[in-house]
Write a protein that holds these residues in place. Structure first.
Motif, short mmCIF file in Angstrom:
data_model
loop_
_atom_site.label_atom_id
_atom_site.label_comp_id
_atom_site.label_asym_id
_atom_site.label_seq_id
_atom_site.Cartn_x
_atom_site.Cartn_y
_atom_site.Cartn_z
N GLU A 295 13.31 34.72 60.35
CA GLU A 295 14.00 35.30 61.57
C GLU A 295 14.08 34.11 62.56
OE1 GLU A 295 11.39 36.61 59.78
OE2 GLU A 295 12.44 38.34 59.04
N ARG A 298 16.98 31.90 61.39
CA ARG A 298 18.40 32.40 61.32
C ARG A 298 18.73 32.47 62.95
NH1 ARG A 298 19.88 38.32 58.81
NH2 ARG A 298 22.03 38.72 59.78
N TYR A 301 19.64 28.83 63.58
CA TYR A 301 21.10 28.48 63.05
C TYR A 301 22.08 28.74 63.73
CZ TYR A 301 17.44 26.83 59.64
OH TYR A 301 16.46 26.13 58.69
N GLU A 359 17.86 32.09 52.85
CA GLU A 359 18.26 33.22 53.13
C GLU A 359 18.52 33.44 54.65
OE1 GLU A 359 15.35 37.17 54.03
OE2 GLU A 359 14.55 35.63 52.79
N ALA A 360 17.87 32.31 55.57
CA ALA A 360 18.06 32.27 56.83
C ALA A 360 19.40 31.58 57.21
CB ALA A 360 17.39 31.44 57.56
N GLY A 363 22.05 34.48 56.56
CA GLY A 363 21.98 35.43 57.79
C GLY A 363 22.70 34.97 58.92
N ALA A 364 22.37 33.92 59.16
CA ALA A 364 23.14 33.00 60.35
C ALA A 364 24.59 32.79 59.90
CB ALA A 364 22.54 31.49 60.72
N ASP A 367 25.91 36.43 60.87
CA ASP A 367 25.77 36.60 62.37
C ASP A 367 26.81 35.82 63.28
OD1 ASP A 367 23.64 38.16 61.95
OD2 ASP A 367 22.18 36.42 62.35
#
Length: 543
Positions: A295, A298, A301, A359-360, A363-364, A367
Motif C-alpha cells: 500500500e 502503491r 508510485y 503488485e504495487a 495498482g499505481a 490509480d
C-alpha cells in the motif's frame, strides 16, 4: 597560451576571464580537546540544521533538477545518522566538533565509495555537506562558487551538486574541472543549464592563466596569460521543439524523461516530456528500515505516475543489492560490489520482494491512468529476461522489458528481445563494464566517454537486433541527453531517448533538424572512428 584536453560533457563553445573555485576547507585539527565535551557536541546539530536551512532556501528559488539536487543535499545535512555519529565522536573521543564531523562524514563517504555504482556517486555529496557544516562550526564562508561579478569561466578541482545546482547561465560562460566524469552531477546539470563544460581536464589547476576558451564538445581548453574577451560563439541548443520526438522526415524517436521522485515527474511533465523512459523506484526504499508495504509503495508510485496520465511510463524495478545496500534485505558485504548481487539478481533469492513491488506498480498504474511498462535492471541472459517477463505478466502488467547494462546482454540482444517487449540501454553502466573503468574515477573519464566507438558499436548491435524482431530500443543513460549524440543513437536504431528534464528541448530540437538518413550516416561515421574525439568530429562532418 596552453592547451589541455579533457572530456567534453556539455556542448558549446565560450571564452572569458577565469574564476577559480576554492578547494575544500583544510582538514580540521583533532586537538585541543574541548573543555566541555557535552557543550561541544551540542553545537553540531544546530550547525547541520543551519546548513540545511540555507540549502532549502536556495532550493525554493529554483525548479527541476536544480531544486531536486539542493533538496537532496539539504536532507543529507539533516541526516540524524551523521550528526549522531559526530556527537559520539565528541563525547567518546573528546574531539573538537569540526573534527568530529569530518571523521563521521568521511566514514559514511568511504562506505559509499566501497559500495560502488550509484552509492559511490553520493560520496562527493557527503563531502560537500561535511565541508558546509564544518564552515558553519568554524564561522567561515562555506565552500562553493564565489559570487560572480561578471560573465566568467569557472575552473575547479570538482564541483559538488549544490555548487552547480543554481548557477546563473548568464554569468557562467563555461565550466572546467580537473576531476569528475561524464555521469557526474557537474556534467548532468551543465547540460540541463546549457553551459559548455569539460571534466577530467587534468593539469588545469596547475596551468595558470587568467582567461580561457572552452569547447564543451571536443573537450579542448585553451588557457591564456591575458584576459580573454567574453565570447559565446556557440551554446548548447535551446531551440524550440514542438513536443513530438521525430526527425525532419518524420521518423519517430520518443523524447522521454528520467525521474526518481514526484518532484522530478512534475518537472519533466512541465518541460514537455512525451512520457517517462526510466522511473527509478529506489526512493521508496533507501531510507526504509524494513520493506515498505504494498500500500505504501502503491501510493508513492502513483504520485510519480500522476503527471503522465495517458502517457507511457517505464518503471524500473528495485535496483538494489551490493551497490545500493538496503538493511531489510540483509545481504551483507561483497568483495566486488559492482560485479555482485544487484538488480534482478536480488529477486532470484527474494522473489517475494519483486512480486510485492509488481503488485504495487500495477495498482499505481490503475490509480494514475499512466500507460505503465516495467523493466528489470542488471539482466545478463535471455533466461533471466524470460523469468522476469513471466512475473510481470502474472502481475497483470502487459509490457515487460529489461535494462541492457551488461555486455553479455548486448551480445545476446536478439534472444533477449524474443523474451520481452523492449529493452533500454543504460549507457553509464554499460560503458564502465565494457571498458572495465569505474565511472567515478576521474582518471578513467575518457574511457567512460559515451562517444567511445566501442560503446557505439555495441549499441548498434542492439539496434540491429531491435530492427530484426521489430521491438523498441531505448537509451536511458546520460548519453541520451547530449543533443549531438542523441542523433547518432537514433541513427544506430534507438527508438526512444530518456534524459533529465533540462535536456528535453535541446534533444528534441536536434532530432528535428536532421533526417533519418543523415543520422544513420553520422552514426556509421562515428562508430568507425578510432576514439571518442574523432567519433564526435566524424559525426559532425556528415551534417
Amino acid at each position: 597560451m596552453s592547451r589541455l584536453t579533457g572530456v567534453g560533457v556539455s556542448s558549446g563553445r565560450a571564452g572569458g576571464p577565469v574564476v577559480r573555485v576554492a578547494d575544500p576547507l583544510p582538514e580540521p585539527a583533532a586537538a585541543p580537546a574541548p573543555a566541555d565535551p557535552a557543550a561541544e557536541a551540542e553545537r553540531i546539530r544546530p550547525a547541520a540544521d543551519a546548513v540545511a536551512e540555507a540549502l532549502f532556501a536556495r532550493a525554493a528559488k529554483v525548479s527541476g533538477d536544480a531544486k531536486a539536487v539542493l533538496e537532496t543535499t539539504a536532507a543529507m545535512a539533516m541526516d540524524p545518522a551523521l550528526t549522531s555519529q559526530a556527537e559520539q565522536n565528541v563525547a567518546a573521543r573528546s574531539l573538537p566538533a569540526p573534527r568530529a564531523v569530518f571523521e563521521a562524514a568521511n566514514g559514511f563517504a568511504e562506505a559509499l565509495r566501497a559500495a560502488g555504482g550509484y552509492m559511490a556517486e553520493r560520496a562527493r555529496d557527503v563531502h560537500d555537506v561535511r565541508d558546509r557544516i564544518i564552515a558553519e562550526l568554524e564561522g567561515v564562508a562555506p565552500p562553493g562558487v564565489p559570487e560572480l561579478q561578471r560573465p566568467s569561466v569557472l575552473v575547479a578541482r570538482d564541483l559538488a551538486p549544490a555548487d552547480t545546482a543554481d548557477l546563473d547561465p548568464s554569468l557562467v560562460l563555461a565550466l572546467v574541472t580537473e576531476e569528475g566524469g561524464p555521469t557526474s552531477h557537474t556534467a548532468i546539470l551543465a547540460r540541463s543549464l546549457g553551459i559548455p563544460a569539460v571534466v577530467a581536464a587534468r593539469g588545469v589547476l596547475d596551468a595558470g592563466g587568467v582567461g580561457a576558451t572552452v569547447d564543451g564538445g571536443s573537450g579542448e581548453v585553451e588557457l591564456s596569460e591575458v584576459e580573454v574577451e567574453v565570447t559565446v560563439s556557440e551554446r548548447a541548443a535551446a531551440a524550440e521543439w514542438d513536443g513530438t520526438g521525430r526527425t525532419s522526415d518524420g521518423h519517430r524517436v520518443k523524447v522521454l524523461a528520467n525521474v526518481g521522485s514526484p518532484a522530478d515527474a512534475r518537472a519533466a511533465a512541465e518541460a514537455g516530456a512525451e512520457g517517462v523512459g526510466l522511473f527509478r523506484t529506489e526512493f521508496c526504499y533507501l531510507d526504509a528500515d524494513q520493506e515498505p508495504s504494498v500500500e505504501t509503495q502503491r501510493a508513492a508510485y502513483a504520485e510519480v505516475l500522476a503527471p503522465f496520465a495517458g502517457k507511457p511510463v517505464v518503471v524500473r524495478t528495485l535496483d538494489a543489492g551490493a551497490d545500493k545496500p538496503l538493511s531489510f534485505l540483509g545481504m551483507g558485504t561483497e568483495p566486488n560490489p559492482a560485479l555482485g548481487v544487484r538488480g534482478l539478481r536480488v529477486a532470484f533469492d527474494r522473489p517475494d520482494v519483486l512480486n510485492r513491488q509488481l503488485e504495487a506498480i500495477a495498482g499505481a498504474a490503475a490509480d494514475s491512468g499512466a500507460e505503465v511498462s516495467v523493466m528489470a535492471p542488471m539482466v545478463a541472459t535471455a533466461e533471466e529476461a524470460a523469468w522476469f517477463a513471466e512475473r510481470v505478466r502474472a502481475a497483470g502488467i502487459e509490457r515487460a522489458g529489461v535494462m541492457v547494462e551488461v555486455p553479455a546482454a548486448a551480445l545476446c540482444a536478439a534472444e533477449i528481445l524474443r523474451a520481452v517487449d523492449f529493452v533500454s540501454i543504460g549507457t553509464n553502466d554499460l560503458a564502465q563494464y565494457v571498458f572495465a573503468a569505474d565511472r567515478m574515477a576521474g582518471a578513467l573519464a575518457e574511457l567512460n566517454d559515451p562517444w567511445q566507438p566501442a560503446l557505439l558499436r555495441l549499441i548498434g548491435t542492439i539496434g540491429e537486433a531491435g530492427r530484426q524482431v521489430d521491438k523498441s530500443i531505448g537509451v536511458c543513460g546520460e548519453a541520451a541527453s547530449d543533443p549531438e549524440l542523441a542523433g547518432v543513437l537514433a541513427g544506430l536504431g534507438v527508438t526512444s531517448l530518456s534524459m533529465n528534464a533540462g535536456s528535453l528541448q535541446a534533444v528534441g530540437a536536434a532530432l528535428a533538424a536532421r533526417s533519418l538518413s543523415d543520422l544513420q550516416a553520422a552514426a556509421e561515421a562515428a562508430r568507425a572512428a578510432a576514439g571518442p574525439g574523432q567519433s564526435r568530429q566524424a559525426a559532425k562532418s556528415t551534417g
